[in-house]
Design an enzyme around this catalytic site. Structure first.
Site, PDB file in Angstrom:
ATOM      1  N   GLU A  34      45.677  30.456  45.096  1.00 31.09           N
ATOM      2  CA  GLU A  34      46.242  31.619  45.785  1.00 31.09           C
ATOM      3  C   GLU A  34      45.164  32.249  46.666  1.00 31.09           C
ATOM      4  O   GLU A  34      43.991  31.860  46.603  1.00 31.09           O
ATOM      5  CB  GLU A  34      46.786  32.630  44.764  1.00 31.09           C
ATOM      6  CG  GLU A  34      47.946  32.063  43.962  1.00 31.09           C
ATOM      7  CD  GLU A  34      48.538  33.017  42.937  1.00 31.09           C
ATOM      8  OE1 GLU A  34      48.002  34.128  42.777  1.00 31.09           O
ATOM      9  OE2 GLU A  34      49.525  32.638  42.301  1.00 31.09           O
TER      10      GLU A  34
ATOM     11  N   HIS B 266      51.314  43.869  48.587  1.00 29.79           N
ATOM     12  CA  HIS B 266      51.477  42.410  48.637  1.00 29.79           C
ATOM     13  C   HIS B 266      51.967  42.042  50.031  1.00 29.79           C
ATOM     14  O   HIS B 266      52.900  42.654  50.545  1.00 29.79           O
ATOM     15  CB  HIS B 266      52.483  41.960  47.574  1.00 29.79           C
ATOM     16  CG  HIS B 266      52.434  40.489  47.327  1.00 29.79           C
ATOM     17  ND1 HIS B 266      52.880  39.571  48.257  1.00 29.79           N
ATOM     18  CD2 HIS B 266      51.988  39.769  46.279  1.00 29.79           C
ATOM     19  CE1 HIS B 266      52.700  38.349  47.772  1.00 29.79           C
ATOM     20  NE2 HIS B 266      52.152  38.446  46.574  1.00 29.79           N
TER      21      HIS B 266
ATOM     22  N   ARG C 152      44.534  39.436  49.825  1.00 25.83           N
ATOM     23  CA  ARG C 152      45.793  39.998  50.306  1.00 25.83           C
ATOM     24  C   ARG C 152      45.647  41.303  51.072  1.00 25.83           C
ATOM     25  O   ARG C 152      46.524  41.624  51.881  1.00 25.83           O
ATOM     26  CB  ARG C 152      46.815  40.106  49.166  1.00 25.83           C
ATOM     27  CG  ARG C 152      46.390  40.849  47.976  1.00 25.83           C
ATOM     28  CD  ARG C 152      47.500  40.905  46.944  1.00 25.83           C
ATOM     29  NE  ARG C 152      47.842  39.602  46.397  1.00 25.83           N
ATOM     30  CZ  ARG C 152      48.383  39.436  45.192  1.00 25.83           C
ATOM     31  NH1 ARG C 152      48.622  40.479  44.425  1.00 25.83           N
ATOM     32  NH2 ARG C 152      48.680  38.259  44.755  1.00 25.83           N
TER      33      ARG C 152
ATOM     34  N   HIS D 252      52.348  46.994  45.522  1.00 27.73           N
ATOM     35  CA  HIS D 252      52.401  45.961  44.487  1.00 27.73           C
ATOM     36  C   HIS D 252      51.561  46.291  43.260  1.00 27.73           C
ATOM     37  O   HIS D 252      52.016  46.108  42.135  1.00 27.73           O
ATOM     38  CB  HIS D 252      51.926  44.647  45.118  1.00 27.73           C
ATOM     39  CG  HIS D 252      52.053  43.456  44.242  1.00 27.73           C
ATOM     40  ND1 HIS D 252      53.255  43.055  43.706  1.00 27.73           N
ATOM     41  CD2 HIS D 252      51.127  42.548  43.812  1.00 27.73           C
ATOM     42  CE1 HIS D 252      53.064  41.954  42.984  1.00 27.73           C
ATOM     43  NE2 HIS D 252      51.784  41.638  43.021  1.00 27.73           N
TER      44      HIS D 252
ATOM     45  N   ARG E 129      42.389  43.909  44.143  1.00 27.76           N
ATOM     46  CA  ARG E 129      42.513  42.929  43.059  1.00 27.76           C
ATOM     47  C   ARG E 129      42.678  41.506  43.605  1.00 27.76           C
ATOM     48  O   ARG E 129      43.462  41.277  44.532  1.00 27.76           O
ATOM     49  CB  ARG E 129      43.729  43.276  42.190  1.00 27.76           C
ATOM     50  CG  ARG E 129      44.044  42.232  41.163  1.00 27.76           C
ATOM     51  CD  ARG E 129      45.164  42.674  40.265  1.00 27.76           C
ATOM     52  NE  ARG E 129      46.441  42.764  40.928  1.00 27.76           N
ATOM     53  CZ  ARG E 129      47.271  41.740  41.125  1.00 27.76           C
ATOM     54  NH1 ARG E 129      46.938  40.522  40.736  1.00 27.76           N
ATOM     55  NH2 ARG E 129      48.429  41.931  41.716  1.00 27.76           N
TER      56      ARG E 129
HETATM   57  C1  SIN Z   1      52.167  36.500  43.598  1.00 24.76           C
HETATM   58  O1  SIN Z   1      52.741  35.627  42.979  1.00 24.76           O
HETATM   59  O2  SIN Z   1      51.947  36.410  44.803  1.00 24.76           O
HETATM   60  C2  SIN Z   1      51.745  37.733  42.874  1.00 24.76           C
HETATM   61  C3  SIN Z   1      50.680  37.431  41.925  1.00 24.76           C
HETATM   62  C4  SIN Z   1      49.837  38.635  41.719  1.00 24.76           C
HETATM   63  O3  SIN Z   1      50.258  39.751  42.011  1.00 24.76           O
HETATM   64  O4  SIN Z   1      48.695  38.469  41.310  1.00 24.76           O
END
Ligand code: SIN
Length: 548
Positions: A117, A232, A272, A331, A366
């Site tokens: 990610e 997010h 993010r 988020h 985060r």
């Molecule tokens: C996501 O799946 O993009 C969210 C995961 C997260 O908030 O760490």
């Protein structure tokens, strides 16, 4: 006869609260109660998608890489020791969760599948049901806690902490019949999640009203980092709340962000906060309310991400052929109640874990998939500490911002706190719009004659989204402050023991602190982006702490 106090009362039933309750009641046989305002499984955890980041190989270099990625995302404000604990203990906690019955996705050979990610330099995120990881963890933990002797108070709303001689001794709560009751306990663990409901557009469910942080604020317990609220980047552009999330895992598998002319405009794998700001800039420049996520190149979408696929189909979208409209949504609350490395807050007898806490692991932003991990590491750590007889905080982790600490040459350990001056609570009549902004501002609430907790919540959310969201400035923050003051004034005559009123009051108090911190932080860092102070100021590498 008054019942004997519990050893531990846990507030909240997400990953932090339930992992703690299982450890307390199951492993240590502590007399444990759990209070949750909905059903046991109705926590924000259930909505978490991507997964849990952990270097499961146990390889030291891989663990250190997880540490480095977390520190980099945190933009200079992570507590090094807290992150060390997170990445070192994370793999063991994931194994324990599997032993408890959580089923993560595996390849055909039975090995755990790992996703990558944003902000992660390697694939290290375990997941369940594609992007239904939170739901699986919640399922496993609810089943596990029900197997223990913990006393479960569902549909019970905690109103305030009970404090005697400076120590927390329980909570006042509204029981399912609407009666105010007291639950006494030697230790209270706040694990009530975050306050995504501060904003009009959020991925958080309606229960996310920051109740634990607001209770702690009222009790003068130290709170920090509330100005860092993470948005997010890729929530589906859709009328529903919580906004369906299009997990970061999609970008990890190759989905691309495109503007209205189909051009890419950002590296999709950046942390993010960076991606959210890039999307917002694109939306402002192109005068649109969303950009596009192009997942048409992903193989086996429906099999890999069945829950996302069904959300999309329900919205009339086919990810194999359609670009998906996305926009940032509130988020994750990166700050909260300051804790030491063992979950202790500044008030003896009061502990905090998960999104409610400021353990120092997230700093100013985060890292993706570190939130479930934080809950499952720091919830049980608090219990180990309680079981060993600890009571009261130590000058470790983020608590150094409150208690101070020995001199160190390591700059990553030098994140001290600075007291945050809170605005005086004044009535709306006392606060002239011209006083705070210099220019006249119209407050939509002032003229309203039929004010309800619901209408106040909507007004607060709108103001926070518009004026204290992804980007802020002194002018917009002062505008938000004005609305918050009016909301508080309008709430004053309402019954504070009505849950809807108490929730809006909690949100307004957190909003007030968040806005004060955002005004005081005259720089841009991580998720806190000031239009009038666009650069990072090394002199502000400290926490802003309210309470003591
Ligand atoms: C996501 O799946 O993009 C969210 C995961 C997260 O908030 O760490």
């Amino acid at each position: 006869m008054t019942p004997a106090p519990l050893d531990l009362l846990v507030l909240g039933s997400g990953v932090a609260g339930l992992s703690a309750a299982v450890r307390a009641a199951g492993t240590h046989g502590l007399r444990t109660g759990v209070i949750t305002k909905g059903g046991l499984d109705l926590a924000t955890t259930r909505w978490a998608q991507g997964g849990v980041a952990a270097a499961l190989s146990g390889n030291v270099e891989e663990i250190d890489l997880h540490l480095a990625d977390t520190l980099a995302a945190g933009a200079g404000l992570c507590d090094f020791d807290a992150v060390r604990v997170l990445v070192d203990e994370g793999p063991r906690r994931v194994e324990e969760l599997i032993a408890l019955g959580a089923e993560f996705d595996r390849d055909e050979r039975g090995n755990l599948e790992l996703a990558r990610e944003g902000g992660h330099s390697v694939a290290r995120v375990v997941h369940a049901g594609g992007a239904a990881t939170g739901a699986e963890i919640e399922r496993a933990l609810v089943a596990a806690v029900r197997r223990t002797a913990a006393v479960l108070h569902e549909h019970t709303f905690a109103l305030d902490l009970m404090i005697e001689d400076g120590c927390c001794v329980g909570v006042q709560a509204i029981d399912p019949n609407g009666q105010v009751t007291q639950v006494r306990a030697r230790n209270v663990l706040l694990a009530t999640g975050g306050a995504g409901q501060l904003f009009a557009i959020t991925t958080n469910p309606s229960v996310a009203t920051g109740d634990g942080v607001a209770m702690a604020l009222r009790a003068g317990v130290a709170i920090a980092d509330l100005e860092f609220f993470q948005f997010h980047p890729t929530a589906l552009y859709h009328p529903g709340i919580p906004r369906p999330l299009l997990s970061e895992a999609l970008r990890g598998h190759g989905a691309l962000l495109r503007d209205s002319s189909g051009e890419r405009f950002v590296d999709e794998m950046l942390p993010r906060d960076v991606v959210s700001r890039a999307i917002l800039a694109e939306m402002l420049e192109q005068q649109t309310d969303h950009v596009w996520l192009d997942a048409t190149g992903l193989d086996h979408f429906a099999e890999r991400f069945p829950t996302i696929y069904s959300d999309l189909v329900a919205s009339g979208l086919d990810p194999m052929t359609d670009w998906l409209p996305v926009a940032p949504a509130a988020h994750h609350q990166c700050g909260g109640i300051v804790t030491d490395l063992f979950g202790a807050t500044s008030m003896p007898g009061l502990w905090a874990a998960g999104e409610t806490a400021c353990s120092g692991v997230h700093g100013a932003n985060r890292l993706a998939s570190n939130s479930l991990l934080e809950g499952m590491v720091f919830g049980p750590r608090a219990i180990e500490s309680i079981a060993s007889g600890a009571f009261g905080p130590s000058a470790t982790g983020a608590m150094r911002s409150v208690l101070g600490f020995a001199e160190s040459d390591d700059p990553t350990l030098s994140i001290l706190g600075v007291a945050l001056p809170l605005p005086q609570t004044s009535t709306a009549e006392e606060t002239s719009p011209a006083d705070v902004t210099g220019t006249p501002v119209t407050n939509p609430h002032a003229a309203s004659s039929s004010v309800t907790p619901q209408s106040l919540k909507r007004g607060l959310q709108q103001a926070m989204s518009t004026d204290a969201g992804v980007q802020r400035s002194a002018e917009t923050l002062h505008r938000a402050a004005l609305v918050i003051t009016q909301v508080m004034a309008d709430l004053a005559p309402m019954d504070p023991q009505e849950v809807a009123v108490a929730e809006v009051q909690n949100l307004a108090q957190i909003a007030q602190t968040l806005v004060a911190a955002a005004l005081a932080r005259t720089e841009s860092r991580g998720t806190h982006s000031r239009l009038d102070y666009p650069g990072l100021d090394p002199a502000q590498a400290h926490r802003l702490v309210v309470g003591s």
